[in-house]
Motif scaffolding. Structure first.
Motif, mmCIF file in Angstrom:
data_model
loop_
_atom_site.group_PDB
_atom_site.id
_atom_site.type_symbol
_atom_site.label_atom_id
_atom_site.label_comp_id
_atom_site.label_asym_id
_atom_site.label_seq_id
_atom_site.Cartn_x
_atom_site.Cartn_y
_atom_site.Cartn_z
ATOM 1 N N GLU A 24 0.919 -1.291 0.044
ATOM 2 C CA GLU A 24 0.150 0.101 -0.198
ATOM 3 C C GLU A 24 0.907 1.487 0.010
ATOM 4 O O GLU A 24 0.550 2.266 -0.807
ATOM 5 C CB GLU A 24 -1.015 -0.072 1.100
ATOM 6 C CG GLU A 24 -1.901 1.255 1.101
ATOM 7 C CD GLU A 24 -2.801 1.192 0.039
ATOM 8 O OE1 GLU A 24 -3.400 2.309 -0.264
ATOM 9 O OE2 GLU A 24 -3.322 0.171 -0.487
ATOM 10 N N LEU A 25 1.760 1.373 0.756
ATOM 11 C CA LEU A 25 2.860 2.399 0.540
ATOM 12 C C LEU A 25 3.409 2.576 -0.763
ATOM 13 O O LEU A 25 3.631 3.630 -0.956
ATOM 14 C CB LEU A 25 3.952 2.193 1.818
ATOM 15 C CG LEU A 25 3.602 2.262 3.275
ATOM 16 C CD1 LEU A 25 4.656 1.903 4.202
ATOM 17 C CD2 LEU A 25 3.256 3.944 3.479
ATOM 18 N N GLY A 26 3.900 1.542 -1.312
ATOM 19 C CA GLY A 26 4.254 1.402 -2.680
ATOM 20 C C GLY A 26 3.236 2.261 -3.597
ATOM 21 O O GLY A 26 3.728 3.018 -4.541
ATOM 22 N N LYS A 27 1.963 1.801 -3.340
ATOM 23 C CA LYS A 27 0.954 2.431 -4.428
ATOM 24 C C LYS A 27 0.944 4.026 -3.838
ATOM 25 O O LYS A 27 0.579 4.781 -4.849
ATOM 26 C CB LYS A 27 -0.477 2.003 -4.078
ATOM 27 C CG LYS A 27 -0.562 0.727 -4.359
ATOM 28 C CD LYS A 27 -2.037 -0.321 -4.082
ATOM 29 C CE LYS A 27 -1.981 -1.657 -4.337
ATOM 30 N NZ LYS A 27 -3.316 -2.143 -3.845
ATOM 31 N N TYR A 33 8.148 -0.115 -2.868
ATOM 32 C CA TYR A 33 8.184 -0.231 -1.346
ATOM 33 C C TYR A 33 8.205 -1.596 -0.915
ATOM 34 O O TYR A 33 7.119 -2.251 -0.873
ATOM 35 C CB TYR A 33 7.372 0.614 -0.905
ATOM 36 C CG TYR A 33 7.693 1.356 0.591
ATOM 37 C CD1 TYR A 33 8.147 2.541 0.641
ATOM 38 C CD2 TYR A 33 7.742 0.570 1.648
ATOM 39 C CE1 TYR A 33 8.369 3.148 1.702
ATOM 40 C CE2 TYR A 33 8.031 0.980 2.785
ATOM 41 C CZ TYR A 33 8.398 2.419 2.875
ATOM 42 O OH TYR A 33 8.769 2.913 4.009
ATOM 43 N N SER A 34 9.380 -2.460 -0.603
ATOM 44 C CA SER A 34 9.241 -3.618 -0.387
ATOM 45 C C SER A 34 9.080 -3.965 1.217
ATOM 46 O O SER A 34 9.596 -3.218 1.744
ATOM 47 C CB SER A 34 10.472 -4.346 -0.769
ATOM 48 O OG SER A 34 11.669 -3.728 0.060
ATOM 49 N N ILE A 55 1.536 4.853 7.372
ATOM 50 C CA ILE A 55 1.138 3.797 7.893
ATOM 51 C C ILE A 55 -0.240 3.716 8.871
ATOM 52 O O ILE A 55 -1.071 2.812 8.769
ATOM 53 C CB ILE A 55 2.523 3.047 8.657
ATOM 54 C CG1 ILE A 55 3.460 2.771 7.679
ATOM 55 C CG2 ILE A 55 2.062 1.836 9.407
ATOM 56 C CD1 ILE A 55 4.713 2.202 8.360
ATOM 57 N N ALA A 56 -0.009 4.597 9.748
ATOM 58 C CA ALA A 56 -1.444 4.880 10.510
ATOM 59 C C ALA A 56 -2.556 5.098 9.820
ATOM 60 O O ALA A 56 -3.752 4.286 9.973
ATOM 61 C CB ALA A 56 -1.019 5.988 11.630
ATOM 62 N N ASP A 57 -2.457 5.780 8.622
ATOM 63 C CA ASP A 57 -3.793 5.795 7.900
ATOM 64 C C ASP A 57 -4.122 4.574 7.289
ATOM 65 O O ASP A 57 -5.172 4.269 7.289
ATOM 66 C CB ASP A 57 -3.503 6.942 6.976
ATOM 67 C CG ASP A 57 -4.662 7.671 5.971
ATOM 68 O OD1 ASP A 57 -5.672 7.711 6.664
ATOM 69 O OD2 ASP A 57 -4.637 7.257 4.770
ATOM 70 N N ILE A 58 -3.055 3.879 6.903
ATOM 71 C CA ILE A 58 -3.449 2.451 6.014
ATOM 72 C C ILE A 58 -4.232 1.629 7.019
ATOM 73 O O ILE A 58 -5.296 1.049 6.514
ATOM 74 C CB ILE A 58 -2.246 2.114 5.449
ATOM 75 C CG1 ILE A 58 -1.636 2.805 4.434
ATOM 76 C CG2 ILE A 58 -2.230 0.556 5.160
ATOM 77 C CD1 ILE A 58 -0.296 2.559 3.929
ATOM 78 N N ILE A 59 -3.711 1.563 8.194
ATOM 79 C CA ILE A 59 -4.255 0.523 9.101
ATOM 80 C C ILE A 59 -5.419 1.179 9.921
ATOM 81 O O ILE A 59 -6.033 0.386 10.805
ATOM 82 C CB ILE A 59 -3.247 -0.098 10.012
ATOM 83 C CG1 ILE A 59 -2.553 1.028 11.055
ATOM 84 C CG2 ILE A 59 -2.090 -0.852 9.239
ATOM 85 C CD1 ILE A 59 -1.689 0.500 11.996
ATOM 86 N N GLY A 60 -5.887 2.315 9.635
ATOM 87 C CA GLY A 60 -7.092 2.825 10.277
ATOM 88 C C GLY A 60 -6.830 3.715 11.401
ATOM 89 O O GLY A 60 -8.028 3.946 12.292
#
Length: 68
Positions: A24-27, A33-34, A55-60
């Motif tokens: 998701e970070l890569g997107k 982003y490996s 990261i915080a945003d991605i996981i809610g």
């Protein structure tokens, strides 16, 4: 708790994996982003604040500053 352990715990707690978060970070950054890159940054403590916010945003989650 170290930042590494705190971030990893939140990722796992929310049902995500390091691999999924890295993808998701890569997107979001339009880059390759490996999971190894993310793990190394966490292990070395070289992760940038902007990445932590992503990261915080991605996981809610969102990061808030609270005055003591």
């Amino acid at each position: 708790m170290s930042i590494k352990n705190e971030i990893k715990a939140k990722i796992i707690e929310t049902g995500w994996t390091i691999k999924d978060v890295a993808a998701e970070l890569g997107k979001r950054y339009n880059s390759n982003y490996s999971p190894e890159n993310l793990s190394n940054k966490l292990r070395r403590g070289t992760i940038q604040y902007q990445e932590v916010k992503e990261i915080a945003d991605i996981i809610g989650y969102e990061i808030k500053w609270n005055k003591k």
